[in-house]
Design an enzyme around this catalytic site. Structure first.
Site, PDB file in Angstrom:
ATOM      1  CD  GLN A   1     -38.203  30.838 -31.185  1.00 14.21           C
ATOM      2  OE1 GLN A   1     -37.046  31.290 -31.469  1.00 14.21           O
ATOM      3  NE2 GLN A   1     -38.347  29.484 -31.320  1.00 14.21           N
ATOM      4  CB  ILE A   2     -43.607  35.314 -31.988  1.00 16.38           C
ATOM      5  CG1 ILE A   2     -43.737  34.890 -30.551  1.00 16.38           C
ATOM      6  CG2 ILE A   2     -44.948  35.710 -32.495  1.00 16.38           C
ATOM      7  CD1 ILE A   2     -44.653  35.777 -29.633  1.00 16.38           C
TER       8      ILE A   2
ATOM      9  CD  GLU B   1     -25.313  55.254 -19.983  1.00 16.24           C
ATOM     10  OE1 GLU B   1     -25.876  55.723 -18.947  1.00 16.24           O
ATOM     11  OE2 GLU B   1     -25.814  55.990 -21.189  1.00 16.24           O
TER      12      GLU B   1
ATOM     13  CB  ALA C   1     -10.142  51.789 -16.093  1.00 18.12           C
TER      14      ALA C   1
ATOM     15  CB  SER D   1     -21.602  57.265 -27.330  1.00 20.02           C
ATOM     16  OG  SER D   1     -21.946  55.954 -27.071  1.00 20.02           O
TER      17      SER D   1
ATOM     18  CB  SER E   1     -16.674  46.813 -14.181  1.00 19.73           C
ATOM     19  OG  SER E   1     -17.380  46.586 -15.549  1.00 19.73           O
TER      20      SER E   1
ATOM     21  CD  GLU F   1     -22.713  40.755 -15.292  1.00 18.02           C
ATOM     22  OE1 GLU F   1     -22.543  41.550 -16.272  1.00 18.02           O
ATOM     23  OE2 GLU F   1     -23.350  39.751 -15.723  1.00 18.02           O
TER      24      GLU F   1
END
Ligand SMILES: CC(C)(COP(=O)(O)OP(=O)(O)OC[C@H]1O[C@@H](n2cnc3c(N)ncnc32)[C@H](O)[C@@H]1OP(=O)(O)O)[C@@H](O)C(=O)NCCC(=O)NCCSC(=O)CCS(=O)O
Length: 383
Positions: free
Chosen positions: A339-340, A366, A134, A162, A136, A370
């Protein structure tokens, strides 16, 4: 000097608190962030440093030991902590979920027993809603709390919690009436030393490696006074707490994304390609412009949600919008910053790959992206 923008409308106390938290984040948290990640070590010393300046209670009103900061200032402080060390911010905000549950769902006796100690960091909290089957949809939970002569017998397993094994107290959600759906869920406080509470080893996670998450198994007798609020009020308490928590997740995303953008800005000015700094190339400039624009939009949505939170009205839609947008934008910003940096971004000596890993969970915990879309859509359809 910290150039992170501040929202309008902060009072002197808010500004002083933010400045203090930024200073500690820069001087104490940031220098250790790579080591916390590399060694997957729980940031106990960092939490202690934050406790010393009162940060473990910044979500609480003065009556219960907090400083009574505005919701905007709370967000700015969480952002500053995350900019310094995301693992520390995750452990801190999990503690806020636990204390918010007692503040919003508990009675004055329980508030007086726990919150002043939690605000100084004398005790650390955890918030145990999610279960292996359980996530979402918390209404599917299996954890039960059966009434006994002296209180309740709490039985079941919670997952991805946590602070679970290091917290002094755990806010646990359990079924007290299996026939009542969400109205059959109640909240309880279980202290760490309670017989029958067993914690796993910390999960081996992709990011936030210092923000330890555990599986907790309960087979515990607890006293009646450890029930948080009325029987059946647990689901609403959890949802209200998560509205707060989602703004804090959005704030963490701002802190990490701002760090990534700042790193990219520093890099493009010094890195020479073809005889000119990277900053001179239009392709790079457009990347920077998109990063800054997305960050600004995420910031404004987060401030909007925090402002609604301060008004004391329901702000679920704003919290979900802030979390959804900030988590997704921050992921893109950190990825572009990496990427830079080219190959250097992929190397663990620089913080870019850590930012990318730390941010990945923001689209999951949290309430996944979706779930946030579901909440936003429900508000649109029902209003
Ligand atoms: C997606 C969901 C919101 C859907 O929930 P439900 O469909 O099961 O429930 P609803 O019908 O929407 O609501 C039932 C009931 O509760 C009231 N409610 C709902 N939300 C709120 C709110 N925000 N504030 C106040 N009241 C609320 C609603 O009005 C109804 O009341 P009545 O029956 O009409 O009186 C939900 O399932 C959801 O949010 N899912 C995601 C769960 C989630 O985020 N889990 C994360 C756990 S914590 C974590 O990840 C990290 C912890 S850590 O780091 O250790």
């Amino acid at each position: 000097m910290n150039n992170t923008p501040l929202p309008a409308g902060l009072n002197e106390m808010d500004l002083a608190a933010i400045e203090t938290v930024r200073r500690v984040a820069e001087k104490i948290l940031a220098p250790e962030a790579a080591t916390v990640d590399e060694t997957s070590s729980f940031p106990a010393a960092q939490l202690h440093a934050l406790a010393e300046i009162g940060v473990l209670g910044i979500n609480l009103p003065e009556q219960w030991g907090g400083p009574g900061l505005s919701a905007l200032a709370l967000s700015a402080c969480v952002e500053a902590v995350a900019a310094g060390c995301a693992s520390t911010a995750s452990a801190l905000t999990a503690h806020f979920l636990a204390t918010d549950a007692i503040l919003l769902g508990g009675d004055d006796a329980l508030r007086a027993r726990i919150l002043p100690k939690a605000s100084t960091g004398e005790v650390l909290g955890a918030f145990a809603l999610t279960e292996p089957r359980a996530g979402s949809n918390p209404v599917d939970m299996r954890c039960t709390a059966r009434k006994t002569d002296s209180g309740y017998h709490v039985s079941g397993v919670k997952h991805f919690i946590s602070n679970g094994a290091v917290a002094d107290f755990i806010v646990v959600f359990a079924i007290t009436d299996a026939s009542a759906g969400h109205k059959g869920i109640s909240a309880f406080l279980v202290e760490q030393n309670t017989p029958g509470l067993i914690a796993s080893q910390p999960e081996r996670t992709m990011g936030l490696r210092g923000g330890h998450v555990f599986e907790l198994s309960f087979d515990c007798e607890i006293p009646a006074e450890n029930r948080i609020g009325q029987e059946g009020s647990g689901f609403r308490t959890a949802m209200k707490v998560l509205d707060n928590g989602r703004v804090e997740v959005a704030s963490m995303c701002l802190g990490i994304a701002q760090s990534a953008l700042d790193a990219a800005l520093g890099w493009v000015k010094q890195r020479m390609i073809g005889g000119q700094p990277l900053a001179g190339y239009q392709g790079i400039q457009w990347m920077l412009a998109d990063m800054a624009t997305q960050l600004r939009a995420a910031r404004l949505l987060t401030e909007d949600a925090a402002a609604k939170r301060a008004q004391g009205i329901r702000f679920s839609q704003e919290a979900s919008m802030a979390k959804l947008f900030a988590a997704e934008a921050a992921g893109r910003i950190a990825d572009t910053a990496l990427q830079i940096h080219g190959g250097y971004g992929f190397v663990r000596d620089l913080p870019l790959e850590r930012h990318v890993r730390d941010l990945r969970i923001m689209r999951i915990y949290e309430g996944s992206s979706e779930v946030q879309r579901t909440i936003i859509a429900r508000h649109l359809i029902n209003q």
